[in-house]
Design a protein around this motif. Structure first.
Motif, PDB file in Angstrom:
ATOM      1  N   GLU A  59       0.831  -1.206   0.000  1.00 35.01           N
ATOM      2  CA  GLU A  59       0.000   0.000   0.000  1.00 35.01           C
ATOM      3  C   GLU A  59       0.867   1.258   0.000  1.00 35.01           C
ATOM      4  O   GLU A  59       0.544   2.250  -0.677  1.00 35.01           O
ATOM      5  N   ALA A  60       1.980   1.239   0.736  1.00 29.84           N
ATOM      6  CA  ALA A  60       2.890   2.390   0.718  1.00 29.84           C
ATOM      7  C   ALA A  60       3.499   2.582  -0.661  1.00 29.84           C
ATOM      8  O   ALA A  60       3.668   3.715  -1.139  1.00 29.84           O
ATOM      9  N   ALA A  61       3.829   1.467  -1.326  1.00 29.62           N
ATOM     10  CA  ALA A  61       4.394   1.561  -2.677  1.00 29.62           C
ATOM     11  C   ALA A  61       3.387   2.148  -3.656  1.00 29.62           C
ATOM     12  O   ALA A  61       3.747   2.939  -4.547  1.00 29.62           O
ATOM     13  N   LEU A  62       2.110   1.784  -3.505  1.00 25.75           N
ATOM     14  CA  LEU A  62       1.084   2.353  -4.377  1.00 25.75           C
ATOM     15  C   LEU A  62       0.962   3.860  -4.160  1.00 25.75           C
ATOM     16  O   LEU A  62       0.759   4.621  -5.115  1.00 25.75           O
ATOM     17  N   ARG A  63       1.086   4.320  -2.923  1.00 28.73           N
ATOM     18  CA  ARG A  63       1.015   5.770  -2.663  1.00 28.73           C
ATOM     19  C   ARG A  63       2.215   6.481  -3.278  1.00 28.73           C
ATOM     20  O   ARG A  63       2.081   7.578  -3.834  1.00 28.73           O
ATOM     21  N   LEU A  64       3.388   5.885  -3.168  1.00 32.01           N
ATOM     22  CA  LEU A  64       4.561   6.482  -3.793  1.00 32.01           C
ATOM     23  C   LEU A  64       4.383   6.571  -5.302  1.00 32.01           C
ATOM     24  O   LEU A  64       4.751   7.570  -5.931  1.00 32.01           O
ATOM     25  N   ALA A  65       3.830   5.520  -5.892  1.00 34.12           N
ATOM     26  CA  ALA A  65       3.611   5.534  -7.341  1.00 34.12           C
ATOM     27  C   ALA A  65       2.600   6.602  -7.733  1.00 34.12           C
ATOM     28  O   ALA A  65       2.756   7.281  -8.759  1.00 34.12           O
ATOM     29  N   GLU A  66       1.575   6.787  -6.923  1.00 36.51           N
ATOM     30  CA  GLU A  66       0.524   7.756  -7.239  1.00 36.51           C
ATOM     31  C   GLU A  66       0.985   9.192  -7.046  1.00 36.51           C
ATOM     32  O   GLU A  66       0.757  10.050  -7.905  1.00 36.51           O
ATOM     33  N   HIS A  67       1.633   9.461  -5.921  1.00 33.50           N
ATOM     34  CA  HIS A  67       1.951  10.843  -5.561  1.00 33.50           C
ATOM     35  C   HIS A  67       3.338  11.285  -6.015  1.00 33.50           C
ATOM     36  O   HIS A  67       3.592  12.484  -6.130  1.00 33.50           O
ATOM     37  N   GLU A  68       4.264  10.346  -6.245  1.00 34.28           N
ATOM     38  CA  GLU A  68       5.638  10.740  -6.557  1.00 34.28           C
ATOM     39  C   GLU A  68       6.164  10.075  -7.821  1.00 34.28           C
ATOM     40  O   GLU A  68       7.358  10.166  -8.107  1.00 34.28           O
ATOM     41  N   ASP A  69       5.289   9.385  -8.566  1.00 27.11           N
ATOM     42  CA  ASP A  69       5.703   8.742  -9.807  1.00 27.11           C
ATOM     43  C   ASP A  69       6.943   7.887  -9.583  1.00 27.11           C
ATOM     44  O   ASP A  69       7.932   7.958 -10.319  1.00 27.11           O
ATOM     45  N   ALA A  70       6.865   7.044  -8.544  1.00 31.63           N
ATOM     46  CA  ALA A  70       8.037   6.285  -8.111  1.00 31.63           C
ATOM     47  C   ALA A  70       8.244   4.987  -8.873  1.00 31.63           C
ATOM     48  O   ALA A  70       9.211   4.270  -8.615  1.00 31.63           O
ATOM     49  N   GLY A  71       7.348   4.669  -9.786  1.00 33.05           N
ATOM     50  CA  GLY A  71       7.487   3.418 -10.518  1.00 33.05           C
ATOM     51  C   GLY A  71       6.638   2.321  -9.912  1.00 33.05           C
ATOM     52  O   GLY A  71       5.979   2.507  -8.892  1.00 33.05           O
ATOM     53  N   PRO A  72       6.642   1.147 -10.530  1.00 33.26           N
ATOM     54  CA  PRO A  72       5.760   0.061 -10.079  1.00 33.26           C
ATOM     55  C   PRO A  72       6.158  -0.465  -8.712  1.00 33.26           C
ATOM     56  O   PRO A  72       7.333  -0.438  -8.335  1.00 33.26           O
ATOM     57  N   PRO A  73       5.188  -0.959  -7.948  1.00 34.95           N
ATOM     58  CA  PRO A  73       5.497  -1.559  -6.639  1.00 34.95           C
ATOM     59  C   PRO A  73       6.364  -2.797  -6.801  1.00 34.95           C
ATOM     60  O   PRO A  73       6.371  -3.444  -7.861  1.00 34.95           O
ATOM     61  N   PRO A  74       7.103  -3.163  -5.774  1.00 35.66           N
ATOM     62  CA  PRO A  74       7.923  -4.370  -5.855  1.00 35.66           C
ATOM     63  C   PRO A  74       7.074  -5.631  -5.891  1.00 35.66           C
ATOM     64  O   PRO A  74       5.934  -5.658  -5.420  1.00 35.66           O
ATOM     65  N   LYS A  75       7.639  -6.685  -6.460  1.00 34.61           N
ATOM     66  CA  LYS A  75       7.036  -8.004  -6.357  1.00 34.61           C
ATOM     67  C   LYS A  75       7.093  -8.433  -4.890  1.00 34.61           C
ATOM     68  O   LYS A  75       8.166  -8.429  -4.291  1.00 34.61           O
ATOM     69  N   ILE A  76       5.961  -8.779  -4.330  1.00 35.70           N
ATOM     70  CA  ILE A  76       5.901  -9.149  -2.926  1.00 35.70           C
ATOM     71  C   ILE A  76       6.076 -10.655  -2.798  1.00 35.70           C
ATOM     72  O   ILE A  76       5.299 -11.438  -3.373  1.00 35.70           O
ATOM     73  N   VAL A  77       7.090 -11.080  -2.050  1.00 33.07           N
ATOM     74  CA  VAL A  77       7.307 -12.501  -1.771  1.00 33.07           C
ATOM     75  C   VAL A  77       7.110 -12.713  -0.273  1.00 33.07           C
ATOM     76  O   VAL A  77       7.880 -12.208   0.545  1.00 33.07           O
ATOM     77  N   MET A  78       6.050 -13.423   0.067  1.00 34.45           N
ATOM     78  CA  MET A  78       5.736 -13.729   1.461  1.00 34.45           C
ATOM     79  C   MET A  78       6.358 -15.072   1.820  1.00 34.45           C
ATOM     80  O   MET A  78       6.275 -16.030   1.050  1.00 34.45           O
TER      81      MET A  78
END
Length: 425
Positions: free
Chosen positions: A245-264
């Motif tokens: 969710e933090a990565a999505l906010r960075l992508a939306e507000h700061e054009d930070a690029g795609p979120p990382p692949k999440i490996v649980m």
């Protein structure tokens, strides 16, 4: 107390809510969904360090002083040993040389401080279930800021609950003899539904996920951009969801690029998320694990905005390793860095090591490995620590369902009196 500068939104029906500091679910009649926080603008960081450096993207009414933050550093020798040139580590625990000062040795401190910062004035008694690490974090934070709470843990978790000083009387601890994590969750759920008490909510509490999401915000600053991959050991998946969710906010507000692949990453033989993701049947129990805190039997897997959605959206995966591999990874980390780490962090490192050996991650990928706890043994060597003293000990019976109404009433009465004795079931 200031009015929140954010709102909550349901990902299914898109209903918006002004946050009262306690809301855990959408009130509309539809399938299960995790509420999300919506912030009005791009993130501004405070000048100071610590968790509340990111307060513009935290669902809080107040800032709590002295809250720590994760340390993010290049993996160096560890990366070379794994053949991963772009490996970085987020370390949440006690490691002063690396800039990590979380005295309870776990990234659960990030969520505990955020949850307390979200609460309204004069909140009900907070009820928290834990396999050990969450209880340690909430006990320390609630004691420091005098927030009334009841913590429910299996008795086997008590050795993890050692602190630099005695806890305040506002913190009450219930230990379950013969109990497991699922029993703690069941009793905490029953207590939290009563008048005057409030279930903390676990993964459903937006403060938990956003507090844990600061791991990604700190890494984004330290790495100078978004990682391509993110590895973390999970029980409910709250930390991994918070990072996504933090990565999505960075992508939306700061054009930070795609979120990382999440490996649980989970601990065999009892790995509920891995079993659902792969379709493999369960082959053991949570009592067989080196990291029992990862054995949440009811993670939000199919919940809207939950685990399956996160994995699908990021092209992620779920890996699982056994106790021996996790123990070897714990020793490897201490050999390289000279600091102890928790078994759950060993699970994540072992999973990453196996993925690297199998070629499942590119050798040059930018990877963030979340070491979710460490330095607990070192802290105990360098400080005089006080063990937590349960207000209540309950024996979990094996001949009937737990908790019964009588179990709940006993727990309430004894917690309020402050008795310390074993109640047989």
């Amino acid at each position: 107390m200031t009015r929140p500068a954010y709102r909550l939104v349901c990902p299914l029906c898109e209903e918006w809510y002004e946050d009262d500091g306690l809301l855990l679910a959408c009130s509309e009649p539809h399938a299960d969904a995790l509420l999300k926080t919506a912030y009005p603008a791009r993130r501004e960081t405070a000048g100071a360090g610590g968790l509340f450096r990111y307060r513009d993207w935290l669902p809080v009414r107040r800032v709590l002083p002295d809250a720590g933050a994760p340390a993010v550093l290049p993996a160096g020798e560890l990366g070379r040993r794994l053949g991963l040139a772009g490996l970085w580590i987020s370390f949440s625990g006690y490691w002063p040389e690396a800039g990590a000062g979380l005295a309870t040795g776990t990234f659960k401190e990030l969520e505990a401080h955020t949850v307390l910062g979200r609460l309204p004035d004069e909140p009900p008694v907070l009820v928290v279930a834990s396999a050990g690490n969450t209880a340690a974090a909430f006990a320390a934070a609630c004691s420091r800021y005098r927030v009334r709470c009841v913590l429910v843990v299996p008795a086997a978790a008590l050795p993890r609950l050692r602190f630099a000083g005695p806890l305040d009387d506002c913190v009450r601890l219930i230990a379950l003899d013969g109990g497991r994590y699922r029993d703690a969750i069941a009793l905490a759920g029953a207590l939290g539904s009563l008048p005057g008490y409030q279930a903390e909510g676990g993964v459903r509490n937006v403060a938990r996920r956003d507090g844990l999401g600061t791991v990604l915000l700190a890494a984004y600053e330290a790495m100078g951009g978004m990682p391509g991959w993110y590895f973390q050991a999970v029980g409910s998946g709250a930390g991994a969801l918070g990072v996504h969710e933090a990565a999505l906010r960075l992508a939306e507000h700061e054009d930070a690029g795609p979120p990382p692949k999440i490996v649980m990453c989970q601990n065999l033989p009892y790995a509920p998320i891995h079993q659902r993701w792969t379709g493999h049947p369960a082959s053991g129990s949570d009592g067989d694990l080196i990291a029992p805190e990862l054995a949440n039997a009811n993670p939000p897997y199919a919940t809207a905005g939950g685990v399956a959605d996160c994995l699908a959206a990021t092209g992620g995966d779920v890996l699982a390793v056994g106790n021996d591999d996790a123990a070897r990874a714990v020793r490897l980390f201490e050999e390289v860095f000279g600091i102890d780490i928790e078994p759950s962090a060993g699970v994540a490192l072992a999973a990453l090591q196996q993925a690297a050996e199998a070629g499942r991650v590119p050798a040059g990928a930018r990877i963030l490995l979340n070491i979710t706890g460490g330095g607990r043994a070192r802290f105990a060597r360098e400080h005089v620590v006080t063990p937590a003293n349960p207000a209540v000990r309950l024996v979990v019976p094996r001949n009937r369902a737990f908790p019964s109404t009588e179990d709940v009433l006993r727990a309430i009465a004894m917690t309020e009196r402050g008795d310390e004795r074993v109640v047989t079931g």
